[in-house]
Design an enzyme around this catalytic site. Structure first.
Site, PDB file in Angstrom:
ATOM      1  N   VAL A  37       6.266  -1.538  12.233  1.00  0.00           N
ATOM      2  CA  VAL A  37       6.860  -0.241  12.570  1.00  0.00           C
ATOM      3  C   VAL A  37       6.048   0.936  12.032  1.00  0.00           C
ATOM      4  O   VAL A  37       6.154   2.047  12.517  1.00  0.00           O
ATOM      5  CB  VAL A  37       8.329  -0.196  12.085  1.00  0.00           C
ATOM      6  CG1 VAL A  37       8.411  -0.052  10.571  1.00  0.00           C
ATOM      7  CG2 VAL A  37       9.106   0.917  12.762  1.00  0.00           C
ATOM      8  N   GLY A  38       5.194   0.668  11.014  1.00  0.00           N
ATOM      9  CA  GLY A  38       4.550   1.784  10.327  1.00  0.00           C
ATOM     10  C   GLY A  38       3.676   2.619  11.251  1.00  0.00           C
ATOM     11  O   GLY A  38       3.776   3.855  11.278  1.00  0.00           O
ATOM     12  N   GLU A  39       2.837   1.970  12.017  1.00  0.00           N
ATOM     13  CA  GLU A  39       1.899   2.722  12.846  1.00  0.00           C
ATOM     14  C   GLU A  39       2.525   3.219  14.133  1.00  0.00           C
ATOM     15  O   GLU A  39       2.044   4.187  14.736  1.00  0.00           O
ATOM     16  CB  GLU A  39       0.655   1.866  13.120  1.00  0.00           C
ATOM     17  CG  GLU A  39      -0.118   1.614  11.842  1.00  0.00           C
ATOM     18  CD  GLU A  39      -1.356   0.774  12.036  1.00  0.00           C
ATOM     19  OE1 GLU A  39      -2.324   0.973  11.303  1.00  0.00           O
ATOM     20  OE2 GLU A  39      -1.362  -0.109  12.924  1.00  0.00           O
ATOM     21  N   ARG A  67      13.638  -6.477  14.465  1.00  0.00           N
ATOM     22  CA  ARG A  67      14.559  -6.318  13.335  1.00  0.00           C
ATOM     23  C   ARG A  67      13.938  -5.414  12.279  1.00  0.00           C
ATOM     24  O   ARG A  67      12.770  -5.586  11.907  1.00  0.00           O
ATOM     25  CB  ARG A  67      14.872  -7.684  12.741  1.00  0.00           C
ATOM     26  CG  ARG A  67      15.639  -7.623  11.439  1.00  0.00           C
ATOM     27  CD  ARG A  67      16.029  -9.009  10.962  1.00  0.00           C
ATOM     28  NE  ARG A  67      17.187  -9.495  11.702  1.00  0.00           N
ATOM     29  CZ  ARG A  67      17.437 -10.789  11.949  1.00  0.00           C
ATOM     30  NH1 ARG A  67      16.592 -11.699  11.539  1.00  0.00           N
ATOM     31  NH2 ARG A  67      18.512 -11.138  12.605  1.00  0.00           N
ATOM     32  N   ILE A  68      14.694  -4.487  11.790  1.00  0.00           N
ATOM     33  CA  ILE A  68      14.220  -3.615  10.716  1.00  0.00           C
ATOM     34  C   ILE A  68      14.643  -4.263   9.397  1.00  0.00           C
ATOM     35  O   ILE A  68      15.830  -4.384   9.090  1.00  0.00           O
ATOM     36  CB  ILE A  68      14.801  -2.198  10.878  1.00  0.00           C
ATOM     37  CG1 ILE A  68      14.340  -1.590  12.214  1.00  0.00           C
ATOM     38  CG2 ILE A  68      14.388  -1.316   9.701  1.00  0.00           C
ATOM     39  CD1 ILE A  68      12.829  -1.476  12.388  1.00  0.00           C
ATOM     40  N   LYS A  88      15.574   1.721   4.905  1.00  0.00           N
ATOM     41  CA  LYS A  88      15.141   2.822   4.054  1.00  0.00           C
ATOM     42  C   LYS A  88      13.616   2.878   3.952  1.00  0.00           C
ATOM     43  O   LYS A  88      13.000   3.926   4.168  1.00  0.00           O
ATOM     44  CB  LYS A  88      15.749   2.656   2.656  1.00  0.00           C
ATOM     45  CG  LYS A  88      15.673   3.892   1.797  1.00  0.00           C
ATOM     46  CD  LYS A  88      16.474   3.666   0.517  1.00  0.00           C
ATOM     47  CE  LYS A  88      16.889   4.988  -0.090  1.00  0.00           C
ATOM     48  NZ  LYS A  88      17.828   4.773  -1.206  1.00  0.00           N
ATOM     49  N   ILE A 111       0.831  -1.209   0.000  1.00  0.00           N
ATOM     50  CA  ILE A 111       0.000   0.000   0.000  1.00  0.00           C
ATOM     51  C   ILE A 111       0.868   1.263   0.000  1.00  0.00           C
ATOM     52  O   ILE A 111       0.467   2.307   0.495  1.00  0.00           O
ATOM     53  CB  ILE A 111      -0.991  -0.018   1.185  1.00  0.00           C
ATOM     54  CG1 ILE A 111      -0.273  -0.144   2.530  1.00  0.00           C
ATOM     55  CG2 ILE A 111      -1.956  -1.179   1.039  1.00  0.00           C
ATOM     56  CD1 ILE A 111      -1.237  -0.066   3.736  1.00  0.00           C
TER      57      ILE A 111
HETATM   58 MO1  MOS Z   1      -4.574  -0.008   9.346  1.00  0.00          MO
HETATM   59  S1  MOS Z   1      -5.651   1.530  10.091  1.00  0.00           S
HETATM   60  O1  MOS Z   1      -5.155  -1.396  10.149  1.00  0.00           O
HETATM   61  O2  MOS Z   1      -4.715  -0.060   7.673  1.00  0.00           O
END
Ligand code: MOS
Length: 734
Positions: A692-694, A617-618, A622, A467
């Protein structure tokens, strides 16, 4: 493969490809405009007709009459779909309101018709000729008013530990404050869009969706057809943020329309329709009570949150982090849900924690000030290594204190003056603020298939989506690492329900879970390759596009070429045992912000931002950094500008475009720095990664709010912090 014991050393630990900051492999296609998005699928569904969605003009009531004759006679019109001729439709469990309304209307801009014409312009023009008369009923559109009638939520019991009331009453130092967060819209760049085509009983939908298998299942349920007859394709997605977790009207109406006109139909939701037709993040009212000893030990933590949704909907779980973040023996947290007739509330950008942290982390700042403590030290003092509600249950990893210490040092936190309004640079009052970051790590079953062909090319197929997050790249890195081939020798195919069912992209579970599924398939493929080559699978080393064992080395390409089909393939699913129950798996961080407030006008400028993240772990520093700076940007939006304004007479969100619904632009965002702690979490998956995104958004808005307070001394508890809320309280200018 079942993951139910902690990961030990495995091929991912070699970190030849995984863990490297490689460029996104889908980048060139995006930059050259050759990555196909849903609305552009002329290649696979030529000669599509255009559908235009009409949204209800009332929030609650009934359609009294709908007059289609003028529209039907308009140039180019082929068909008009309404609930009257759409056929029998069910409502899938993941949708709260039905996607095609009528005669009952459940919310404003609920779709009530699809006008199908030869061109988009013809469909749009004809839509203006549809005459609808409504019987409007009174609705409930105001959370504050509906709050007293809000109810407990099934399966969300209050959580009470110790004796909160007594401990709070007895606490020498207390905070009792209420915070509000507004309704927010995902406002992704690519609108919801779909092209649908039927071949006999078989439906294919090219769409923009985060969760292919949910989309497939829910389309089948809604249309009343077998799941096997639905194919969903969504290889590129122009942002979702939770707004594309579910099937929406574009996909369903394209499918119904295409069935009716016997040719492909494409439907995009226009921007003005999106805010009210799709889902949004519900507003919250949050009451927080903290009690502490004079030396800063929390003795009582109380957090009550109210939100609203359509009948049958869900609450915004804004107490989620409060149950886990800080130690205190006496605790109470409650969720209450009010029935509102606004559009459907649902997941958006770290649901739960994002709005929950907006309140809790201002409260922590206010409490630190009351105690005369540094906000970083106050948080570290109240850190815990176990689930505070179930002390027998440790965190799998928890380096919150490290994140805060490192962040404070890197950001120059010691230069902050605890007394607000004391640092002035010309017209600007300048302040520093911080907040903890917290987001749970979820794991989701995920499958993939992998094959190697006679040219040595490794192909990965899974219905995982990208996404905009970097899924293509980390999946390619995982397969390259496992199979011992360079990244260029991996082809990743995603977002197609013909592929094995993955975790999908949501709740920051996608990166870790989907690569774990690829790992499982690669383990199987390695075995198959070794066996086919007559090598001992337990000894086999995959390196330099070869497999080696017992002193013998064979190129993968030649092993695959000698297989019956000219290739070797394996499919597997990663299933997760109970490690996420025995251990609390969460991700942690610290957000630091420098903000300036114009002493005369109240204009707020964010000047510097730092996030320090501990998230296992990342997999690719980038793309992970891009995730986090994107999330930090959304956090600034939540702090300073994002708000769906409600028309409380009509029951709709008024600012339904990107001029009225403001999100940060480049000029609003300063230098952003991201630091990842070097850690692995062997309890999370064989990848030892977490989401890690949220994490990147959860806490940011409070850090901004705390910086604004430190700059000018005005405490705003109602988001967004717009200058009108500062102006009346700013010190008078000479
Ligand atoms: Mo996320 S708000 O579960 O796409």
């Amino acid at each position: 493969m079942k993951f139910d014991t902690p990961a030990t050393t495995n091929p991912i630990d070699q970190l030849r490809v995984v863990g490297r900051p490689v460029d996104r492999i889908d980048g060139p296609r995006k930059a050259t405009g050759t990555a196909p998005y849903a609305y552009e699928r002329h290649d696979v569904a030529p000669h599509a007709a255009y559908g235009y969605v009409i949204g209800a003009g009332i929030a609650k009531g009934r359609i009294a009459s709908i007059q289609l004759d003028d529209a039907r006679r308009a140039p180019g019109v082929i068909e008009i779909i309404t609930a009257a001729n759409a056929g029998k439709l069910a409502r899938a469990g993941r949708n709260t309101a039905t996607l095609l309304g009528g005669p009952e209307i459940e919310h404003y801009h609920q779709a009530i018709a699809l006008v199908i014409a030869q061109t988009f312009e013809q469909a749009r023009a004809a839509a203006q000729l549809v005459r609808v008369r409504y019987d409007r009923r009174r609705g409930s559109y105001d959370l504050a008013q509906a709050r007293d009638a809000a109810a407990k939520v099934p399966n969300r019991p209050d959580s009470a530990i110790g004796d909160f009331a007594a401990a709070f009453a007895a606490a020498p130092v207390k905070l009792d404050a209420t915070y509000t967060t507004p309704d927010q819209s995902h406002a992704m760049m690519e609108p919801h869009a779909s092209v649908a085509a039927w071949q006999g009983e078989k439906l294919t939908v090219w769409t923009s969706n985060q969760m292919i298998d949910w989309c497939r299942a829910d389309l089948a349920t809604t249309l009343g057809i077998p799941r096997e007859n639905v194919r969903v394709v969504s290889p590129f997605i122009g942002g979702g943020f939770g707004g594309k977790l579910f099937v929406r009207a574009d996909a369903l109406l394209a499918a119904i329309g295409a069935r009716a006109v016997k040719r492909p139909v494409k439907v995009a939701l226009t921007r003005p329709l999106m805010m009210n037709n799709t889902t949004h993040r519900p507003a919250t009212i949050q009451h927080i009570r903290l009690g502490a000893t004079p030396d800063g030990k929390l003795t009582a933590i109380g957090h009550d949150s109210w939100s609203g949704d359509l009948p049958g909907g869900k609450p915004e779980n804004a107490i989620q982090q409060t149950r886990l973040l800080y130690a205190a023996p006496n605790r109470l947290s409650t969720l209450r849900l009010a029935a509102l007739d606004l559009p459907e509330g649902n997941a958006m950008r770290a649901p739960g924690e994002a709005p929950g942290m907006m309140a809790l982390e201002i409260a922590m700042d206010e409490m630190a000030e009351r105690l005369g403590m540094d906000p970083v030290a106050f948080r570290i003092l109240n850190d815990t290594q176990v689930d505070p509600e179930k002390p027998g249950r440790p965190f799998s990893q928890r380096r919150l204190a490290d994140c805060l210490r490192i962040g404070a040092e890197r950001f120059g936190w010691q230069a902050r003056n605890a007394r607000p309004g004391t640092r002035r640079e010309g017209q600007w009052l300048v302040g520093l603020g911080m907040a903890a970051a917290f987001r749970n790590n979820q794991v989701m079953k995920s499958a993939a298939r992998v094959r190697v062909d006679g040219s040595g090319m490794v192909t990965v197929e899974t219905d995982m989506t990208d996404i905009g997050t970097g899924s293509y790249t980390i999946i390619a890195q995982t397969a390259a690492e496992m199979m011992g081939v360079p990244l260029e020798k991996v082809l990743v195919r995603l977002g197609d329900s013909d592929f094995p069912v993955s975790s999908g992209s949501g709740g920051q579970w996608g990166g870790n879970s989907s690569t774990a599924g690829v790992y499982a398939a690669c383990v199987k493929l390695r075995d198959a390759i070794a066996q086919h080559a007559g090598l001992d699978p337990r000894q086999a080393v995959f390196e330099n596009s070869q497999v080696r064992a017992g002193g013998r080395s064979v190129p993968l390409a030649s092993i695959a070429a000698s297989a019956p089909e000219g290739s070797l393939a394996a499919e597997d699913v990663m299933e997760f045992g109970d490690l996420d129950k025995r251990y609390q798996q969460s991700t942690f961080g610290g957000h630091f912000v420098e903000a300036a407030v114009d002493a005369a006008t109240g204009e707020i400028r964010v000047r510097r931002m730092l996030a320090v993240c501990a998230a296992g772990r990342i997999l690719n520093p980038k793309s992970a950094r891009s995730q986090v700076i994107g999330a930090m940007t959304m956090g600034v939006g939540a702090a300073l500008m994002e708000e769906l304004a409600i028309d409380r007479r009509l029951g709709c969100f008024v600012n339904h475009d990107l001029a009225g619904y403001e999100v940060p632009v480049h000029g609003d965002i300063p230098h952003q720095e991201v630091v990842f702690l070097d850690e692995t979490d062997p309890l999370s998956s064989p990848m030892k990664a977490k989401g890690v995104g949220e994490l990147g958004i959860a806490g940011v808005a409070a850090a901004v709010a705390n910086a604004v307070y430190n700059a000018c001394g005005v405490r705003v508890r109602d988001y967004p912090i717009t200058l009108d809320k500062l102006l009346p309280k700013l010190p008078l200018q000479a």
